[in-house]
Scaffold this motif. Structure first.
Motif, PDB file in Angstrom:
ATOM      1  N   THR A  12       0.927  -1.081   0.217  1.00 42.97           N
ATOM      2  CA  THR A  12       0.090  -0.034   0.138  1.00 42.97           C
ATOM      3  C   THR A  12       0.907   1.075  -0.031  1.00 42.97           C
ATOM      4  O   THR A  12       1.683   1.362   0.687  1.00 42.97           O
ATOM      5  N   VAL A  13       0.485   2.200  -0.695  1.00 39.93           N
ATOM      6  CA  VAL A  13       1.258   3.497  -0.996  1.00 39.93           C
ATOM      7  C   VAL A  13       0.967   4.115   0.356  1.00 39.93           C
ATOM      8  O   VAL A  13       0.044   4.497   0.855  1.00 39.93           O
ATOM      9  N   VAL A  14       2.303   4.623   1.055  1.00 39.53           N
ATOM     10  CA  VAL A  14       2.255   5.248   2.508  1.00 39.53           C
ATOM     11  C   VAL A  14       2.663   6.826   2.218  1.00 39.53           C
ATOM     12  O   VAL A  14       2.203   7.806   2.803  1.00 39.53           O
ATOM     13  N   ALA A  15       3.405   7.066   0.975  1.00 35.14           N
ATOM     14  CA  ALA A  15       3.717   8.564   0.642  1.00 35.14           C
ATOM     15  C   ALA A  15       4.002   8.529  -0.795  1.00 35.14           C
ATOM     16  O   ALA A  15       4.771   7.674  -1.509  1.00 35.14           O
ATOM     17  N   LYS A  26       6.725   5.700  -1.503  1.00 35.47           N
ATOM     18  CA  LYS A  26       6.893   4.809  -0.579  1.00 35.47           C
ATOM     19  C   LYS A  26       5.618   3.788  -0.296  1.00 35.47           C
ATOM     20  O   LYS A  26       4.686   4.235  -0.270  1.00 35.47           O
ATOM     21  N   ASP A  34       8.745  -1.137   4.720  1.00 36.13           N
ATOM     22  CA  ASP A  34       8.705  -0.105   4.018  1.00 36.13           C
ATOM     23  C   ASP A  34       9.682  -0.053   2.874  1.00 36.13           C
ATOM     24  O   ASP A  34      10.933  -0.302   2.979  1.00 36.13           O
ATOM     25  N   GLU A  51      -1.623   8.225  -1.329  1.00 43.19           N
ATOM     26  CA  GLU A  51      -1.515   7.540  -0.302  1.00 43.19           C
ATOM     27  C   GLU A  51      -2.794   6.668  -0.059  1.00 43.19           C
ATOM     28  O   GLU A  51      -3.864   6.990  -0.562  1.00 43.19           O
ATOM     29  N   GLY A  52      -2.503   5.137   0.255  1.00 45.77           N
ATOM     30  CA  GLY A  52      -3.472   4.487   0.230  1.00 45.77           C
ATOM     31  C   GLY A  52      -3.836   3.680  -0.693  1.00 45.77           C
ATOM     32  O   GLY A  52      -4.726   2.446  -0.984  1.00 45.77           O
TER      33      GLY A  52
END
Length: 139
Positions: A12-15, A26, A34, A51-52
């Motif tokens: 999952t994209v966090v940044a 990220k 990560d 994000e998400g």
């Protein structure tokens, strides 16, 4: 879509940090690690990454290096710990399968490296992957 890229780990994209031409994304892998992918800003837009977003991190086995422990003083930030589950060697090259939290990686390394590192099933290793060698696909 079928791909020859064996290393496909969900995350999952966090940044997302966007630049003029390139962006860093990220991603939190299914196992909690990560990693960072450096991809074009156009690709971020085309894939609709934010994000998400659910993604798959894709890495060719020839782009995965192995170390017997974490490596300091190196620009490679993607260092994923794991355990060797299988080693197959031929005349010049070896294929090393590594179990990591949330998935599995395969590294194509020289037979000399397999021998020098003493890689066997059960060996602890760290997979090293440059951010520019990680591709992302929308999940």
């Amino acid at each position: 879509m079928s791909l020859s890229i064996r290393n496909q780990i969900p995350g999952t994209v966090v940044a997302v940090t966007s630049g003029q031409a390139m962006s860093t994304v990220k991603v939190r892998l299914a196992g909690g690690q990560d990693i960072t992918a450096a991809i074009t800003t156009d690709a971020v837009k085309d894939l609709g990454l934010a994000e998400g977003s659910a993604v798959n991190a894709l890495v060719k086995s020839t782009e995965v290096a192995l170390a017997t422990g974490p490596v300091a003083g190196i620009s490679i930030r993607n260092q994923i710990p794991g355990t060797v589950t299988d080693v197959a060697t031929g005349g010049a090259m070896g294929s090393v399968k590594v179990s990591v939290e949330g998935g599995r990686l395969t590294a194509a390394v020289t037979k000399d490296a397999v021998e020098a590192l003493g890689l066997t099933a059960g060996s602890s290793v760290v997979a090293l992957i440059k951010s520019t060698e990680i591709s992302l696909s929308a999940a």
